[in-house]
Design a protein around this motif. Structure first.
Motif, mmCIF file in Angstrom:
data_model
loop_
_atom_site.group_PDB
_atom_site.id
_atom_site.type_symbol
_atom_site.label_atom_id
_atom_site.label_comp_id
_atom_site.label_asym_id
_atom_site.label_seq_id
_atom_site.Cartn_x
_atom_site.Cartn_y
_atom_site.Cartn_z
ATOM 1 N N LEU A 77 -19.271 32.949 13.300
ATOM 2 C CA LEU A 77 -17.892 32.460 13.249
ATOM 3 C C LEU A 77 -17.065 33.292 12.266
ATOM 4 O O LEU A 77 -17.531 33.622 11.170
ATOM 5 N N PRO A 78 -15.828 33.627 12.638
ATOM 6 C CA PRO A 78 -14.947 34.319 11.698
ATOM 7 C C PRO A 78 -14.527 33.381 10.567
ATOM 8 O O PRO A 78 -14.670 32.153 10.683
ATOM 9 N N PRO A 79 -14.015 33.914 9.463
ATOM 10 C CA PRO A 79 -13.667 33.081 8.309
ATOM 11 C C PRO A 79 -12.749 31.907 8.632
ATOM 12 O O PRO A 79 -12.955 30.803 8.125
ATOM 13 N N GLU A 80 -11.747 32.126 9.502
ATOM 14 C CA GLU A 80 -10.806 31.037 9.787
ATOM 15 C C GLU A 80 -11.497 29.880 10.518
ATOM 16 O O GLU A 80 -11.161 28.707 10.311
ATOM 17 N N ASP A 81 -12.496 30.198 11.372
ATOM 18 C CA ASP A 81 -13.214 29.139 12.079
ATOM 19 C C ASP A 81 -14.185 28.405 11.160
ATOM 20 O O ASP A 81 -14.407 27.190 11.301
ATOM 21 N N LEU A 82 -14.778 29.128 10.221
ATOM 22 C CA LEU A 82 -15.639 28.470 9.237
ATOM 23 C C LEU A 82 -14.825 27.529 8.357
ATOM 24 O O LEU A 82 -15.279 26.432 8.010
ATOM 25 N N HIS A 83 -13.621 27.940 8.012
ATOM 26 C CA HIS A 83 -12.756 27.083 7.206
ATOM 27 C C HIS A 83 -12.360 25.840 7.995
ATOM 28 O O HIS A 83 -12.332 24.724 7.447
ATOM 29 N N ALA A 84 -12.067 26.014 9.292
ATOM 30 C CA ALA A 84 -11.735 24.858 10.137
ATOM 31 C C ALA A 84 -12.923 23.916 10.251
ATOM 32 O O ALA A 84 -12.760 22.686 10.239
ATOM 33 N N LEU A 85 -14.141 24.471 10.348
ATOM 34 C CA LEU A 85 -15.345 23.638 10.404
ATOM 35 C C LEU A 85 -15.504 22.857 9.108
ATOM 36 O O LEU A 85 -15.877 21.675 9.129
ATOM 37 N N ARG A 86 -15.236 23.493 7.986
ATOM 38 C CA ARG A 86 -15.314 22.797 6.693
ATOM 39 C C ARG A 86 -14.333 21.633 6.654
ATOM 40 O O ARG A 86 -14.664 20.531 6.186
ATOM 41 N N LYS A 87 -13.117 21.831 7.134
ATOM 42 C CA LYS A 87 -12.120 20.761 7.109
ATOM 43 C C LYS A 87 -12.530 19.604 8.023
ATOM 44 O O LYS A 87 -12.296 18.444 7.689
ATOM 45 N N ARG A 88 -13.162 19.926 9.152
ATOM 46 C CA ARG A 88 -13.641 18.859 10.033
ATOM 47 C C ARG A 88 -14.733 18.045 9.347
ATOM 48 O O ARG A 88 -14.772 16.816 9.455
ATOM 49 N N ALA A 89 -15.639 18.741 8.659
ATOM 50 C CA ALA A 89 -16.708 18.032 7.944
ATOM 51 C C ALA A 89 -16.131 17.143 6.851
ATOM 52 O O ALA A 89 -16.588 16.017 6.630
ATOM 53 N N LYS A 90 -15.120 17.645 6.183
ATOM 54 C CA LYS A 90 -14.480 16.873 5.117
ATOM 55 C C LYS A 90 -13.802 15.629 5.684
ATOM 56 O O LYS A 90 -13.938 14.519 5.131
ATOM 57 N N THR A 91 -13.083 15.780 6.791
ATOM 58 C CA THR A 91 -12.412 14.643 7.422
ATOM 59 C C THR A 91 -13.413 13.586 7.858
ATOM 60 O O THR A 91 -13.218 12.380 7.620
ATOM 61 N N LEU A 92 -14.505 14.023 8.486
ATOM 62 C CA LEU A 92 -15.519 13.074 8.942
ATOM 63 C C LEU A 92 -16.192 12.385 7.755
ATOM 64 O O LEU A 92 -16.476 11.184 7.803
ATOM 65 N N ARG A 93 -16.422 13.120 6.696
ATOM 66 C CA ARG A 93 -17.020 12.515 5.499
ATOM 67 C C ARG A 93 -16.108 11.449 4.918
ATOM 68 O O ARG A 93 -16.541 10.327 4.605
ATOM 69 N N TYR A 94 -14.828 11.767 4.738
ATOM 70 C CA TYR A 94 -13.902 10.804 4.146
ATOM 71 C C TYR A 94 -13.746 9.572 5.030
ATOM 72 O O TYR A 94 -13.647 8.443 4.533
ATOM 73 N N ALA A 95 -13.712 9.767 6.349
ATOM 74 C CA ALA A 95 -13.615 8.624 7.260
ATOM 75 C C ALA A 95 -14.876 7.767 7.172
ATOM 76 O O ALA A 95 -14.805 6.533 7.174
ATOM 77 N N THR A 96 -16.038 8.408 7.087
ATOM 78 C CA THR A 96 -17.302 7.683 6.959
ATOM 79 C C THR A 96 -17.302 6.806 5.713
ATOM 80 O O THR A 96 -17.714 5.640 5.747
ATOM 81 N N GLU A 97 -16.833 7.363 4.611
ATOM 82 C CA GLU A 97 -16.817 6.621 3.356
ATOM 83 C C GLU A 97 -15.767 5.506 3.377
ATOM 84 O O GLU A 97 -16.008 4.400 2.884
ATOM 85 N N ALA A 98 -14.592 5.797 3.951
ATOM 86 C CA ALA A 98 -13.525 4.796 3.982
ATOM 87 C C ALA A 98 -13.893 3.594 4.851
ATOM 88 O O ALA A 98 -13.534 2.460 4.548
ATOM 89 N N LEU A 99 -14.616 3.849 5.930
ATOM 90 C CA LEU A 99 -14.975 2.787 6.874
ATOM 91 C C LEU A 99 -16.267 2.078 6.490
ATOM 92 O O LEU A 99 -16.744 1.214 7.231
ATOM 93 N N GLY A 100 -16.823 2.439 5.350
ATOM 94 C CA GLY A 100 -18.156 1.986 4.982
ATOM 95 C C GLY A 100 -18.432 0.517 5.156
ATOM 96 O O GLY A 100 -19.424 0.127 5.804
ATOM 97 N N ASP A 101 -17.570 -0.343 4.588
ATOM 98 C CA ASP A 101 -17.848 -1.779 4.621
ATOM 99 C C ASP A 101 -17.778 -2.363 6.035
ATOM 100 O O ASP A 101 -18.352 -3.417 6.295
ATOM 101 N N ALA A 102 -17.074 -1.689 6.930
ATOM 102 C CA ALA A 102 -17.030 -2.163 8.319
ATOM 103 C C ALA A 102 -18.366 -1.922 9.027
ATOM 104 O O ALA A 102 -18.661 -2.540 10.041
ATOM 105 N N PHE A 103 -19.158 -0.993 8.485
ATOM 106 C CA PHE A 103 -20.490 -0.711 9.019
ATOM 107 C C PHE A 103 -21.533 -1.032 7.950
ATOM 108 O O PHE A 103 -22.482 -0.275 7.729
ATOM 109 N N ALA A 104 -21.363 -2.176 7.284
ATOM 110 C CA ALA A 104 -22.194 -2.514 6.129
ATOM 111 C C ALA A 104 -23.676 -2.579 6.471
ATOM 112 O O ALA A 104 -24.532 -2.285 5.630
#
Length: 366
Positions: free
Chosen positions: A255-282
């Motif tokens: 992957l070129p640098p811009e695609d790796l950066h986009a992949l990092r942002k996707r991982a970050k978004t999914l991580r934050y959503a996972t943590e924010a929704l935590g108690d709904a999936f207790a």
């Protein structure tokens, strides 16, 4: 969460101005919109406190009353607006997203204050993460809920994030050049001071205060009734974001640098959503925590790759081209990665994603 009250902190001059403000006039609770709101003023020599508390009526009217006041550097929203009950597995979509977004807005409000007061690197980092989490929460909203007002609020949040990001990037650079020549470190410290001098009035200013209050008002008034469970919508959104990461990571080594950066942002978004929704999936707490930890590893390793791929920031020397060239050379040398450093982090990110693929998709079980 419902807005039961808002606390504002007023400067000495603002305390005098508020005494005659027409929106606060009258004995007993003031009428605003369709509501009765109690106004309690606690004056003090340095900073007085104005409390707006709902007596009866609509919670949104409390926010409207605050927006009718001259909020800004002299009158800041500093107190919580109500209780933040945790999510639970049976919460419906509208209530769940409202609670999640309220928590995110209130955290941004609280974390902006230490940046204004002190501005140390940890405070800047915490606020930037809180802003990202708030934007991730808005990304969970169904498309049918979007309107023009929300588009404006999202654009304004992004502008704050970009301005704060320049300061955070400078902090990261300073940490990476801890062993660099004193001249470079002193120059970067001066640059940081200039960036902080721009961030502080932005956060204390009228536009940012009104942005937070307007977000709060949107949450109170625009989220439609939605009896469907939050976990049903969340599972679909998490599934889609995870598929995007898996697809993008198939050829991570190429992957070129811009695609790796986009992949990092996707991982970050999914991580934050996972943590924010935590108690709904207790009931999936362990699997969820393990998944979030794995995403954090992906984010960290791809962040290291991004630091290597990104050219050093312009050091800036007030138009002195000779000094700028010298500082740029020093910065380039200080940030030069060791041999194989980039490849190591790409391999580590690939390994972390491979491990995540082996875990069950806990959100599919509700």
């Amino acid at each position: 969460m419902r807005t039961t009250g808002i606390t504002l902190t007023a400067s000495p001059a603002m305390q005098i101005a508020l005494a005659d403000h027409p929106a606060l006039a009258g004995p007993g609770p003031v009428r605003h919109g369709l509501s009765a709101i109690a106004v309690t003023f606690d004056p003090a020599p340095e900073a007085g406190h104005l409390a707006l508390t709902l007596v009866e009526g609509r919670p949104a009217d409390v926010i409207d009353l605050a927006l009718a006041l001259p909020v800004g550097p002299e009158l800041a929203w500093t107190g919580p607006a109500g209780d933040h009950p945790p999510l639970h597995p049976g919460v419906d979509l509208a209530q769940g997203l409202s609670q999640l977004l309220w928590q995110a807005v209130d955290r941004v409000r609280a974390l902006a204050q230490p940046v204004i007061a002190d501005g140390n690197a940890d405070a800047v980092h915490d606020l930037r993460v809180a802003l990202r989490r708030l934007r991730t929460g808005l990304g969970l909203l169904p498309k049918a809920w979007a309107d023009d007002d929300l588009a404006v609020l999202r654009a304004e949040l992004k502008a704050v994030s970009v301005t704060l990001g320049a300061l955070r990037d400078c902090d990261v650079t300073i940490a990476r050049v801890a062993d660099a020549p004193a001249a470079l470190r002193a120059h970067l410290a001066g640059r940081r001071a200039a960036l902080l001098a721009a961030v502080r009035p932005l956060l204390a200013g009228t536009s940012f205060q009104r942005l937070l209050l307007s977000l709060a008002r949107w949450i109170e008034t625009r989220a439609p009734s939605a009896p469907a469970p939050l976990v049903t919508m969340a599972a679909k959104r998490l599934d889609r974001w995870w598929r995007q990461i898996r697809h993008a990571a198939r050829h991570i080594d190429r992957l070129p640098p811009e695609d790796l950066h986009a992949l990092r942002k996707r991982a970050k978004t999914l991580r934050y959503a996972t943590e924010a929704l935590g108690d709904a999936f207790a009931h999936h707490a362990k699997a969820r925590a393990r998944f979030a930890k794995g995403l954090a590893r992906v984010q960290d390793h791809l962040g290291a790759v991004h630091d290597i791929d990104t050219p050093p920031p312009e050091p800036g020397t007030d138009g002195d081209a000779i000094a700028a060239a010298g500082m740029a050379a020093l910065l380039h040398e200080a940030l030069m990665p060791g041999p194989g450093h980039r490849a190591h982090h790409v391999r580590a990110a690939r390994k972390a994603i491979r491990r995540l693929k082996q875990d069950p998709r806990w959100w599919r079980d509700g």
